[in-house]
Design a protein around this motif. Structure first.
Motif, mmCIF file in Angstrom:
data_model
loop_
_atom_site.group_PDB
_atom_site.id
_atom_site.type_symbol
_atom_site.label_atom_id
_atom_site.label_comp_id
_atom_site.label_asym_id
_atom_site.label_seq_id
_atom_site.Cartn_x
_atom_site.Cartn_y
_atom_site.Cartn_z
ATOM 1 N N CYS A 1 41.963 14.230 -10.966
ATOM 2 C CA CYS A 1 42.770 14.978 -10.015
ATOM 3 C C CYS A 1 44.081 15.400 -10.672
ATOM 4 O O CYS A 1 44.774 14.576 -11.286
ATOM 5 N N GLN B 1 46.733 16.227 -9.138
ATOM 6 C CA GLN B 1 47.870 15.843 -8.310
ATOM 7 C C GLN B 1 48.217 14.366 -8.458
ATOM 8 O O GLN B 1 49.390 14.010 -8.573
ATOM 9 N N TRP C 1 32.064 15.430 -9.558
ATOM 10 C CA TRP C 1 32.991 16.361 -8.922
ATOM 11 C C TRP C 1 32.850 16.303 -7.413
ATOM 12 O O TRP C 1 31.735 16.236 -6.872
ATOM 13 N N THR C 2 33.968 16.343 -6.736
ATOM 14 C CA THR C 2 33.993 16.462 -5.276
ATOM 15 C C THR C 2 35.051 17.500 -4.903
ATOM 16 O O THR C 2 36.035 17.694 -5.627
ATOM 17 N N GLY C 3 34.860 18.139 -3.779
ATOM 18 C CA GLY C 3 35.812 19.156 -3.355
ATOM 19 C C GLY C 3 37.151 18.587 -2.956
ATOM 20 O O GLY C 3 38.189 19.213 -3.166
ATOM 21 N N LYS C 4 37.153 17.371 -2.397
ATOM 22 C CA LYS C 4 38.371 16.734 -1.916
ATOM 23 C C LYS C 4 38.599 15.447 -2.682
ATOM 24 O O LYS C 4 37.685 14.645 -2.859
ATOM 25 N N CYS C 5 39.830 15.251 -3.158
ATOM 26 C CA CYS C 5 40.163 14.034 -3.901
ATOM 27 C C CYS C 5 40.115 12.833 -2.949
ATOM 28 O O CYS C 5 40.803 12.834 -1.917
ATOM 29 N N GLY D 1 43.654 13.162 -1.122
ATOM 30 C CA GLY D 1 43.206 14.048 -0.059
ATOM 31 C C GLY D 1 43.382 15.527 -0.330
ATOM 32 O O GLY D 1 43.125 16.339 0.561
ATOM 33 N N GLU D 2 43.807 15.912 -1.535
ATOM 34 C CA GLU D 2 43.983 17.329 -1.856
ATOM 35 C C GLU D 2 42.635 17.973 -2.183
ATOM 36 O O GLU D 2 41.716 17.319 -2.690
ATOM 37 N N TRP D 3 42.531 19.266 -1.899
ATOM 38 C CA TRP D 3 41.284 19.991 -2.126
ATOM 39 C C TRP D 3 41.318 20.738 -3.458
ATOM 40 O O TRP D 3 42.349 21.251 -3.878
ATOM 41 N N ASN D 4 40.168 20.805 -4.114
ATOM 42 C CA ASN D 4 39.953 21.579 -5.344
ATOM 43 C C ASN D 4 40.956 21.216 -6.435
ATOM 44 O O ASN D 4 41.526 22.088 -7.106
ATOM 45 N N THR D 5 41.194 19.927 -6.622
ATOM 46 C CA THR D 5 42.127 19.466 -7.658
ATOM 47 C C THR D 5 41.437 18.679 -8.757
ATOM 48 O O THR D 5 42.090 18.270 -9.711
#
Length: 457
Positions: free
Chosen positions: A11, A13, A21-25, A29-33
């Motif tokens: 991530c 952030q 890979w996942t869309g949300k950390c 909780g951030e998206w696309n990071t």
């Protein structure tokens, strides 16, 4: 046999690592990071380098630990010393962050002229050449013979030079350009920034040399790199302000050696940053007279009272849904104040566009600003100017009551020093003054919004 390189997703952030890979950390909780990167196992050579940077510590009885006050280096800028808590502490790692072009590198070079009179300074730059730094130093009037320039991005080589030169102060500009050769990721990545900062931290603690590090911010205004970067350093100083305006606010986001409530005010000019020792007077310069929608308030920034002008505008909306905009003030807080004005005080803004602006590029978050925002909006709604010699502060509750705030005496004293003659504050706040009087100042306590506005005009 060398271990295989492992592919992980990290991530950008918070630095969280995931095998897929996942869309949300899952951590922040951030998206696309989550970004793919190669993670190599720690080699014995890298472990030896890490141990060579810092000394091996051993347990020490608490009675043998010295409790004498830490030694601080004065920077020659009282505003910067105020934010740092009195100066630069030996062995500390300080991060200075802010938008591009706001004055991070400028303030580092400026303090070199004062500190370089007695101390040896090593300025490490990974963004500019030595000639570029020389040209900027000449423009700022920096000619210290104890200032040495090193243009290098290899953090391990920089540490070797620090150990060899043994300077009294080190400046790194910037941490995003530093590179750890044992890592395969590119400079500026999460792993590189974290490991380079850790290396600088171990070097500062082992050699008892203060290190000032410049860090960039991302598009959202947060400090670039992983969040753990702020936990590694001892102090985080953040430059605030609009690049199109001259005033710069230096704020301590984190400080292990002082308060995080202090601010420093600077004015950016052709010859660098100049201290604004009387920020209240500077923020109020050019204030219009006998104009509706303007109100002066007093806020506390640490131990310093500061006067600021709040401007409000209420105008007929050309759309079905009125606009609500604020600059320097929380937009959600403004919506709350508008709701209280309509429900509890009878001032209707439902079909009006409303705007709030804090003059001078300040960002005010203290609840004491509520009453001044309300007075500015009511003044614009009724097109009735507030008396120019009046200062207003207080918190507004959801039932329309005015709640007292702390340090009222310091706020009133600052207002009286600048020539204000009337002060409006919550009625219950009069008790905190303990009957204290202020020469030339009329202090008025208001129980609700209508009383406050009637006393202000």
């Amino acid at each position: 046999m060398a271990a295989k390189t492992k592919i992980v997703y990290q991530c950008t952030q918070c630095g969280y690592e995931s095998p897929k890979w996942t869309g949300k950390c899952p951590d922040c909780g951030e998206w696309n990071t989550l970004l793919e990167m190669a993670k190599e196992p720690v080699s014995p050579q890298r472990t030896a380098i890490a141990r060579s940077v810092g000394n091996i510590s051993r347990p020490t009885p608490i009675r043998e630990i010295s409790t004498t006050e830490e030694h601080r280096y004065h920077t020659g800028l009282s505003e910067l010393d105020r934010v740092l808590g009195g100066g630069i502490v030996k062995g500390s790692l300080i991060l200075i962050s802010g938008d591009p072009g706001i004055g991070k590198s400028t303030i580092l070079l400026q303090i070199c002229e004062f500190i370089g009179r007695e101390l040896r300074i090593l300025y490490v730059s990974g963004e500019e050449s030595a000639r570029q730094i020389k040209l900027r130093a000449s423009r700022l009037g920096v000619q210290s013979p104890n200032l040495k320039i090193l243009t290098e991005t290899d953090v391990q080589y920089v540490v070797e030079q620090i150990r060899g030169e043994s300077p009294d102060l080190v400046m790194i500009d910037s941490i995003q350009t530093m590179n750890h050769t044992e890592l395969t990721s590119s400079p500026g990545s999460v792993t590189q920034v974290r490991e380079c900062t850790n290396t600088m931290m171990r070097c500062a603690k082992a050699l008892d040399i203060p290190i000032l590090v410049v860090g960039h911010v991302n598009k959202d205004g947060a400090i670039a790199g992983p969040k753990v970067l702020e936990h590694i350093v001892d102090a985080v100083l953040l430059f605030e302000g609009d690049r199109q305006m001259t005033y710069r606010i230096l704020r301590a986001v984190k400080n292990r050696y002082g308060s995080t409530n202090e601010i420093g005010v600077f004015d950016m000019g052709d010859n660098g940053l100049k201290q604004v020792e009387n920020p209240s007077l500077a923020m109020l310069s050019g204030r219009p007279k006998d104009v509706s929608g303007s109100c002066v308030t007093a806020v506390m920034e640490g131990s310093r009272p500061l006067l600021a002008e709040i401007q409000g505008l209420a105008t007929t909306s050309g759309f079905g849904t009125p606009r609500r905009m604020s600059t320097g003030f929380d937009n959600n807080r403004m919506a709350l104040i508008l709701a209280v004005l309509e429900k509890r005080a009878g001032y209707y803004f439902s079909n009006l566009d409303t705007y709030i602006n804090v003059v001078g590029g300040l960002r005010l978050e203290e609840p004491a600003v509520d009453l001044a925002v309300a007075m500015a909006l009511i003044s614009s709604l009724k097109d009735t100017p507030i008396r120019e010699d009046t200062v207003v502060f207080g918190e507004i509750g959801l039932t329309g009551e005015l709640r007292s705030i702390s340090r009222s005496d310091l706020r009133i004293t600052e207002a009286a020093r600048l020539g204000f003659r009337r002060c409006i504050l919550p009625y219950h706040g009069l008790k905190s003054l303990n009957g204290k009087t202020f020469e030339g100042m009329e202090v008025i306590g208001a129980r609700n919004l209508r009383q406050a506005f009637e006393a202000a005009v």
